[in-house]
Scaffold this active site. Structure first.
Site, short mmCIF file in Angstrom:
data_model
loop_
_atom_site.label_atom_id
_atom_site.label_comp_id
_atom_site.label_asym_id
_atom_site.label_seq_id
_atom_site.Cartn_x
_atom_site.Cartn_y
_atom_site.Cartn_z
N ARG A 75 12.95 -13.00 0.56
CA ARG A 75 12.66 -11.61 0.92
C ARG A 75 13.17 -11.53 2.42
O ARG A 75 13.04 -12.31 3.49
CB ARG A 75 11.00 -11.74 1.14
CG ARG A 75 10.50 -10.52 1.68
CD ARG A 75 8.98 -10.68 2.05
NE ARG A 75 8.29 -10.73 0.75
CZ ARG A 75 6.82 -11.13 0.53
NH1 ARG A 75 6.26 -11.65 1.65
NH2 ARG A 75 6.02 -11.15 -0.39
N LYS A 208 -1.17 -15.19 7.10
CA LYS A 208 -0.15 -14.12 7.59
C LYS A 208 -0.61 -12.96 8.37
O LYS A 208 -2.00 -13.08 8.44
CB LYS A 208 0.26 -13.49 6.18
CG LYS A 208 -0.96 -13.00 5.54
CD LYS A 208 -0.68 -12.39 4.26
CE LYS A 208 -0.11 -13.15 3.11
NZ LYS A 208 -0.10 -12.29 1.69
N CYS A 437 5.33 -13.65 -10.08
CA CYS A 437 4.20 -14.05 -9.14
C CYS A 437 3.04 -15.08 -9.91
O CYS A 437 2.39 -14.83 -11.01
CB CYS A 437 3.42 -12.56 -8.79
SG CYS A 437 1.74 -12.95 -7.84
N CYS A 480 -1.28 -6.41 -3.43
CA CYS A 480 0.28 -6.22 -2.80
C CYS A 480 0.73 -4.65 -3.12
O CYS A 480 1.42 -4.17 -2.23
CB CYS A 480 0.92 -7.17 -3.61
SG CYS A 480 0.84 -8.98 -3.14
FE1 SRM Z 1 1.71 -9.62 -1.59
C1 SRM Z 1 0.92 -12.95 -2.18
C2 SRM Z 1 4.24 -9.88 -3.48
C3 SRM Z 1 2.62 -6.81 -0.29
C4 SRM Z 1 -1.48 -9.20 -0.06
N1 SRM Z 1 2.61 -11.19 -2.42
C5 SRM Z 1 2.05 -12.19 -2.75
C6 SRM Z 1 3.01 -13.22 -3.36
C7 SRM Z 1 3.94 -13.78 -2.43
C8 SRM Z 1 2.44 -14.45 -4.45
C9 SRM Z 1 2.28 -15.72 -3.94
O1 SRM Z 1 1.58 -15.91 -2.79
O2 SRM Z 1 2.81 -16.55 -4.54
C10 SRM Z 1 3.73 -12.19 -4.24
C11 SRM Z 1 5.08 -12.64 -4.71
C12 SRM Z 1 5.27 -11.70 -6.25
C13 SRM Z 1 6.71 -11.93 -6.61
O3 SRM Z 1 7.04 -12.19 -7.63
O4 SRM Z 1 7.62 -11.08 -5.73
C14 SRM Z 1 3.59 -10.80 -3.15
N2 SRM Z 1 3.52 -8.43 -1.89
C15 SRM Z 1 4.26 -8.75 -2.73
C16 SRM Z 1 5.21 -7.70 -2.66
C17 SRM Z 1 6.60 -8.06 -3.05
C18 SRM Z 1 4.74 -6.50 -3.71
C19 SRM Z 1 5.67 -5.61 -4.16
O5 SRM Z 1 5.52 -5.27 -5.23
O6 SRM Z 1 6.25 -4.66 -3.28
C20 SRM Z 1 5.05 -6.99 -1.28
C21 SRM Z 1 5.80 -7.63 -0.55
C22 SRM Z 1 5.82 -7.12 1.02
C23 SRM Z 1 6.74 -7.63 2.17
O7 SRM Z 1 7.81 -7.12 1.88
O8 SRM Z 1 6.26 -8.25 2.91
C24 SRM Z 1 3.47 -7.30 -1.02
N3 SRM Z 1 0.92 -8.11 -0.25
C25 SRM Z 1 1.44 -6.98 0.24
C26 SRM Z 1 0.41 -6.01 0.61
C27 SRM Z 1 0.89 -4.75 1.06
C28 SRM Z 1 1.52 -4.50 2.45
O9 SRM Z 1 1.33 -5.48 2.99
O10 SRM Z 1 1.54 -3.12 2.66
C29 SRM Z 1 -0.82 -6.88 0.42
C30 SRM Z 1 -2.16 -6.01 1.08
C31 SRM Z 1 -2.14 -6.24 2.49
C32 SRM Z 1 -2.78 -7.53 2.94
O11 SRM Z 1 -1.97 -8.34 3.33
O12 SRM Z 1 -4.00 -7.57 3.11
C33 SRM Z 1 -0.58 -8.16 0.22
N4 SRM Z 1 -0.08 -10.73 -1.17
C34 SRM Z 1 -1.16 -10.32 -0.68
C35 SRM Z 1 -2.18 -11.33 -0.56
C36 SRM Z 1 -3.64 -11.37 0.01
C37 SRM Z 1 -3.68 -11.76 1.11
C38 SRM Z 1 -5.01 -11.74 1.92
O13 SRM Z 1 -5.20 -12.42 2.83
O14 SRM Z 1 -5.81 -11.22 1.46
C39 SRM Z 1 -1.36 -12.60 -1.30
C40 SRM Z 1 -1.91 -13.94 -1.51
C41 SRM Z 1 -2.15 -14.62 -0.19
O15 SRM Z 1 -1.67 -14.53 0.89
O16 SRM Z 1 -2.58 -15.71 -0.77
C42 SRM Z 1 0.02 -12.02 -1.37
FE1 SF4 Z 2 0.90 -11.13 -7.35
FE2 SF4 Z 2 0.28 -9.71 -5.36
FE3 SF4 Z 2 0.38 -8.54 -7.57
FE4 SF4 Z 2 -1.30 -10.18 -7.12
S1 SF4 Z 2 -1.42 -8.26 -6.25
S2 SF4 Z 2 -0.12 -9.99 -8.85
S3 SF4 Z 2 -0.34 -11.53 -5.81
S4 SF4 Z 2 2.29 -9.49 -6.49
#
Ligand code: SRM
Ligand code: SF4
Length: 557
Positions: A75, A208, A437, A480
């Site tokens: 990323r 994060k 994911c 996400c």
């Molecule tokens: Fe996310 C984890 C993808 C935006 C909340 N997110 C993940 C992981 C890395 C899975 C993992 O931990 O193994 C996913 C990777 C999937 C893949 O194969 O690419 C993933 N998140 C994404 C993306 C790529 C979704 C998308 O389709 O666009 C976004 C990348 C953003 C970036 O460029 O940085 C993405 N994630 C978000 C958002 C939305 C936002 O930030 O605007 C959220 C909700 C806001 C928040 O953070 O609360 C989000 N992702 C999470 C969480 C829940 C975290 C929590 O503390 O509640 C996880 C799980 C974790 O961290 O344990 C997670």
């Molecule tokens: Fe994976 Fe985030 Fe989608 Fe859950 S919300 S399936 S962690 S990419």
């Protein structure tokens, strides 16, 4: 503060990592496996990468007695989401050489590449480096990509605010040079003094941390879902300061009542950029010192704020900054969606917002989007900007180049795809989910397009096809794709099953509520059919579907 005996295992990995180096070099040179060592899987995130595997092929691999098909996602760190056309061309090359080839625009305005094999990681990072691109701190327990309202035509003040996103990103970069050491320059000597990190120290953050900046009236960044939200306050065409809010986050865990999505709470107003930077810095240090380091499910800033109370949190921040927040200023958001098609800014430059379904830039037979965008980049007449709705803008186009760009958009079917998509489709967001994911319980980006195709005739039946209803899907409750603040939100529970949430508002200021649990496609369609029917019959003038659903939920309680 935390009891040292009760720290989560990740805390030990961070503090013992020798500045996030761990044994990554050894892991990379181990040719017997496509994976890296377990502790390094935590550390690699701080370098903007995740170890993943192709979940579609797990059974086949196990049947053949092979290890899972491991690969990596990288990323980029792109504060405010910007690339030059030259960088876009470079990115296309890297994607072709080292990844699945698909360029994924994320919900935080940046780019991910998937399917990179371990042996391709260093070459990928090195080629990005030549393009002046990096992936430092794009993941991990640090500040992530800083988002900022994307369309410069929205305000002459965009440049100033966009630059602040870059300054925050720089201020919050970890001081360790491990990234260069591991991925770029083998010979680098470790200078411990230069790597001393007053912000992150050697334990980094409990979890994060995300920061976003919005320029009202546009909330395209969904500012209140961030751990730290800045809202530019504009008077007489000048940014007079920023409202600052803290404690947003959308993730939750099925069955764990202690976890929940939350929108950020306003702390107050600061009247200079310098104070905004200082406040952001100290909001982070308070989270660093008071955040939960025992239970990672409860370690985001939102839980720290709910534990301490917003007033105590504010007081602690003020003690550290040495100044008090003023009362928050009035502001008004009027839209959250992207402005598709052409718009012109105050300097006469043109911008074209391309609809990219779920941010997936690839070529398919009937729609060569990726080739078209590459051809446009090759003109050298555009910049690329990304939106938090997973779309892209062709930016900064001079009047004399507009016709040529327009002809390319037409030739590759891009303007038709953007013009002809229904409003529901253009307001849809889905996370990656399967097949990469590891946390996905259900499909999202691979399924929502076909579900939307099935919802469209239902909307048409009620004359709602051009209503800007936001619909979002995530493959699990992590949020996400920001499903918790959509008007219609789907949260994956199991393969083919989703919780259906309704009642979020159109501007991203109210979370939605679970309406149906664990339902499949036919029940989803039947439920929406019924809801749309009630909506057209009972809605008040100008009432959005989200606002109506919210009211409806109160009546059926
Ligand atoms: Fe996310 C984890 C993808 C935006 C909340 N997110 C993940 C992981 C890395 C899975 C993992 O931990 O193994 C996913 C990777 C999937 C893949 O194969 O690419 C993933 N998140 C994404 C993306 C790529 C979704 C998308 O389709 O666009 C976004 C990348 C953003 C970036 O460029 O940085 C993405 N994630 C978000 C958002 C939305 C936002 O930030 O605007 C959220 C909700 C806001 C928040 O953070 O609360 C989000 N992702 C999470 C969480 C829940 C975290 C929590 O503390 O509640 C996880 C799980 C974790 O961290 O344990 C997670
Ligand atoms: Fe994976 Fe985030 Fe989608 Fe859950 S919300 S399936 S962690 S990419």
């Amino acid at each position: 503060m935390n009891n040292k005996d009760n720290l989560s295992p990740v805390e030990r990995i961070k503090t013992g990592s020798n500045g996030l180096r761990g044994t990554l070099k050894e892991s990379l040179s181990d040719d017997f496996t496509g994976a890296i060592r377990e502790d390094d899987q935590t550390l690699i995130k701080f370098h903007g990468m995740y170890q993943q595997d192709d979940r579609d092929r797990r059974e086949e691999r196990v049947a053949k007695k092979l290890e899972w098909l491991y690969s990596y996602m990288i990323r980029l760190r792109l504060p405010g989401g910007f690339l030059t056309s030259e960088q876009w061309i470079g990115l296309n090359e890297v994607a072709k050489e080292h990844s699945t080839g698909t360029i994924k625009i994320t919900t935080r305005q940046t780019i991910q590449l998937h399917g990179i094999l371990k042996s391709h990681l260093r070459p990928t990072i090195q080629e990005f480096n030549l393009q002046h691109l990096d992936s430092i701190a794009a993941c991990g327990d640090v500040n992530r990509n800083v988002t900022c309202t994307s369309n410069p035509s929205e305000s002459p003040l965009h440049q100033e605010v966009y630059e602040l996103a870059g300054k925050i990103s720089e201020m919050c970069l970890p001081k360790t040079k491990a990234y260069y050491d591991i991925w770029i320059d083998d010979e680098l000597l470790i200078d411990r003094k230069a790597e001393e990190d007053p912000l992150y120290q050697d334990r980094y953050l409990p979890r994060k941390l995300k920061i976003g900046i919005a320029i009202p009236p546009n909330n395209d960044v969904d500012v209140f879902i961030n751990d730290i939200a800045l809202i530019a306050i504009i008077e007489n065409n000048k940014v007079i300061g920023y409202n600052i809010a803290a404690g947003g986050g959308l993730g939750a865990t099925h069955g764990n009542e202690a976890t929940y999505p939350r929108l950020a709470s306003l702390l107050g107003f600061v009247d200079t950029e310098e104070k905004a930077l200082k406040a952001v810095y100290e909001i982070i240090t308070v989270q660093r010192d008071f955040g939960n380091r025992s239970d990672r499910k409860l370690s985001r800033l939102k839980y720290t704020i709910d534990k301490l109370g917003i007033d105590s949190y504010r007081k602690e921040v003020e003690k550290r900054t040495g100044f008090a927040f003023e009362a928050a200023k009035e502001f008004k958001f009027e839209q959250r969606k992207d402005r598709y098609g052409w718009v012109q800014n105050h300097e006469g430059k043109w911008f074209y917002t391309v609809f990219v379904e779920h941010g997936r830039v690839l070529d398919i037979e009937e729609y060569p989007l990726k080739s078209g965008l590459l051809k446009i980049a090759e003109t050298g007449k555009v910049n690329f900007r990304f939106t938090c709705n997973q779309n892209l803008l062709l930016a900064d186009i001079q009047e004399e180049d507009k016709e040529h760009i327009e002809s390319l958009l037409k030739a590759f079917g891009i303007s038709d795809a953007t013009d002809n998509a229904s409003a529901l489709r253009k307001n849809s967001v889905a996370c990656v989910a399967l097949n990469t994911c590891s946390l996905a319980l259900a499909e999202a980006q691979r399924y929502l397009p076909s579900l939307v195709t099935k919802i469209e005739p239902v909307l048409e039946k009620y004359g709602l096809l051009q209503d800007d209803i936001t619909i979002r899907m995530t493959g699990c409750p992590n949020g996400c794709g920001r499903s918790p603040n959509a008007e219609i939100g789907f949260v994956g529970t199991a393969y083919g099953k989703y919780n259906l949430h309704i009642g979020g508002d159109r501007l991203g200021l109210r979370l939605n509520t679970k309406f149906k649990e664990n339902i499949g496609e036919s029940e989803i369609l039947a439920t929406l059919d019924e809801l749309f029917g009630i909506y057209v019959k009972e809605k008040e003038t100008e009432e959005t579907f989200g606002d109506f659903s919210y009211r409806y939920l109160q009546t059926i309680k």
